[in-house]
Design an enzyme around this catalytic site. Structure first.
Site, PDB file in Angstrom:
ATOM      1  N   LYS A 114      -1.426 -13.625 -12.199  1.00  0.00           N
ATOM      2  CA  LYS A 114      -2.727 -12.968 -12.091  1.00  0.00           C
ATOM      3  C   LYS A 114      -3.869 -13.903 -12.498  1.00  0.00           C
ATOM      4  O   LYS A 114      -4.964 -13.837 -11.934  1.00  0.00           O
ATOM      5  CB  LYS A 114      -2.732 -11.685 -12.934  1.00  0.00           C
ATOM      6  CG  LYS A 114      -1.755 -10.626 -12.435  1.00  0.00           C
ATOM      7  CD  LYS A 114      -2.038 -10.204 -10.991  1.00  0.00           C
ATOM      8  CE  LYS A 114      -1.190  -9.020 -10.572  1.00  0.00           C
ATOM      9  NZ  LYS A 114      -1.510  -8.542  -9.207  1.00  0.00           N
ATOM     10  N   ASN A 144      -2.993  -6.615  -2.704  1.00  0.00           N
ATOM     11  CA  ASN A 144      -2.541  -5.769  -3.804  1.00  0.00           C
ATOM     12  C   ASN A 144      -1.053  -5.925  -4.112  1.00  0.00           C
ATOM     13  O   ASN A 144      -0.622  -5.609  -5.215  1.00  0.00           O
ATOM     14  CB  ASN A 144      -2.840  -4.294  -3.465  1.00  0.00           C
ATOM     15  CG  ASN A 144      -2.157  -3.344  -4.417  1.00  0.00           C
ATOM     16  OD1 ASN A 144      -2.583  -3.168  -5.559  1.00  0.00           O
ATOM     17  ND2 ASN A 144      -1.062  -2.726  -3.961  1.00  0.00           N
ATOM     18  N   TYR A 161       3.966 -12.760 -14.979  1.00  0.00           N
ATOM     19  CA  TYR A 161       2.960 -11.860 -14.408  1.00  0.00           C
ATOM     20  C   TYR A 161       1.547 -12.326 -14.773  1.00  0.00           C
ATOM     21  O   TYR A 161       0.658 -12.396 -13.914  1.00  0.00           O
ATOM     22  CB  TYR A 161       3.204 -10.442 -14.921  1.00  0.00           C
ATOM     23  CG  TYR A 161       2.313  -9.396 -14.313  1.00  0.00           C
ATOM     24  CD1 TYR A 161       2.558  -8.891 -13.038  1.00  0.00           C
ATOM     25  CD2 TYR A 161       1.228  -8.877 -15.022  1.00  0.00           C
ATOM     26  CE1 TYR A 161       1.746  -7.918 -12.480  1.00  0.00           C
ATOM     27  CE2 TYR A 161       0.408  -7.900 -14.476  1.00  0.00           C
ATOM     28  CZ  TYR A 161       0.675  -7.427 -13.205  1.00  0.00           C
ATOM     29  OH  TYR A 161      -0.145  -6.457 -12.656  1.00  0.00           O
ATOM     30  N   VAL A 185       4.984 -10.391   2.136  1.00  0.00           N
ATOM     31  CA  VAL A 185       3.862 -11.329   2.114  1.00  0.00           C
ATOM     32  C   VAL A 185       4.196 -12.625   1.383  1.00  0.00           C
ATOM     33  O   VAL A 185       3.488 -13.627   1.532  1.00  0.00           O
ATOM     34  CB  VAL A 185       2.591 -10.682   1.516  1.00  0.00           C
ATOM     35  CG1 VAL A 185       2.128  -9.521   2.377  1.00  0.00           C
ATOM     36  CG2 VAL A 185       2.805 -10.251   0.072  1.00  0.00           C
ATOM     37  N   ALA A 203       0.804  -1.230   0.000  1.00  0.00           N
ATOM     38  CA  ALA A 203       0.000   0.000   0.000  1.00  0.00           C
ATOM     39  C   ALA A 203       0.834   1.276   0.000  1.00  0.00           C
ATOM     40  O   ALA A 203       0.296   2.356   0.190  1.00  0.00           O
ATOM     41  CB  ALA A 203      -0.949  -0.002   1.202  1.00  0.00           C
TER      42      ALA A 203
END
Length: 246
Positions: free
Chosen positions: A158, A89, A154, A63, A12
């Site tokens: 996703k 995110n 990527y 994370v 963030a």
């Protein structure tokens, strides 16, 4: 809209994550601003939220690290008692053609973008199930829907995140927990601002609406999904992309 709610937003400190943190805080949520390396950026987000009358705290965690994520979640729950909104995110890119892509670059992207989301959901799952409520919002990408040359890692991460979203939504639906994904298209961020004007024109030509989106476009969708207005929506992929994935 979110008064009394606690939101945890990973990655963030800048870009889309920053805008989501600011937006959730502006609508009443206490926001945990997670970051990995950019402490100064995360602290700036917290300062802006507090200056505008909100509540926020910056907390560091990679994370992608399962054990570290567990300790992070434990610390958050000890202090805040609950998490009502989780926004996964955090993400990285290591773009290259697949014939040149290293194993390290493939793994790094999958570890943060996909495993990072798994780690956070996994460690918060008992808390969400116990409280029988919660909103999980995974920030995917139009690249995970359409694929994109030079982004095999990527796009795979996703697309995997979309599959994770749908599977967890099925597991959690009976417990009153909503799990959805937002798939941004090309968004005006620091990364895209560094592109040449010709590259931006080529990009815009691929978008039916003829322009890039803003971080606010994504944050507004996240706010909707975090609110009670989305209570009967789960397992969905909401493309905020100017029509790219039509």
């Amino acid at each position: 809209m979110l008064t009394g709610k606690t939101a945890l937003v990973t990655g963030a400190g800048r870009g889309i994550g920053r805008e989501i943190a600011l937006t959730l805080a502006a609508n009443g949520a206490a926001v945990i601003v997670n970051y990995n390396g950019s402490k100064a950026s995360a602290d700036e987000v917290v300062r802006e939220i507090i200056k505008n009358g909100g509540q926020a705290e910056a907390m560091q965690c990679n994370v992608a690290d399962f054990a570290a994520s567990g300790e992070f979640v434990k610390a958050v729950l000890e202090k805040y008692k609950k998490v009502d909104i989780l926004v996964n995110n955090a993400g990285v890119t290591r773009d290259n053609l697949i014939m040149r892509m290293s194993e390290e670059d493939y793994d790094a992207v999958l570890d943060t973008n996909l495993k990072g989301a798994f780690n956070m959901i996994r460690h918060l799952s008992r808390s969400f199930i116990k409280q029988r409520s919660g909103k999980i919002i995974n920030i995917a990408s139009v690249s995970g829907v359409l694929g994109n040359a030079g982004q095999a890692n990527y796009s795979a991460s996703k697309a995997g995140l979309i599959g994770l979203t749908k599977s967890v939504a099925r597991e959690f639906a009976s417990r009153g927990i909503n799990v959805n994904a937002v798939a941004p298209g090309f968004i005006d961020t620091d990364m895209t601002r560094n592109m040449t004007e010709d590259a931006k024109k080529e990009l815009s030509a691929m978008i039916p609406m003829g322009r890039m989106g803003s971080t606010k476009d994504i944050a507004d969708m996240a706010l909707f999904l975090a609110s009670d207005r989305s209570n009967y929506i789960t397992g969905q992929v909401l493309c905020v992309d100017g029509g790219m994935a039509i």
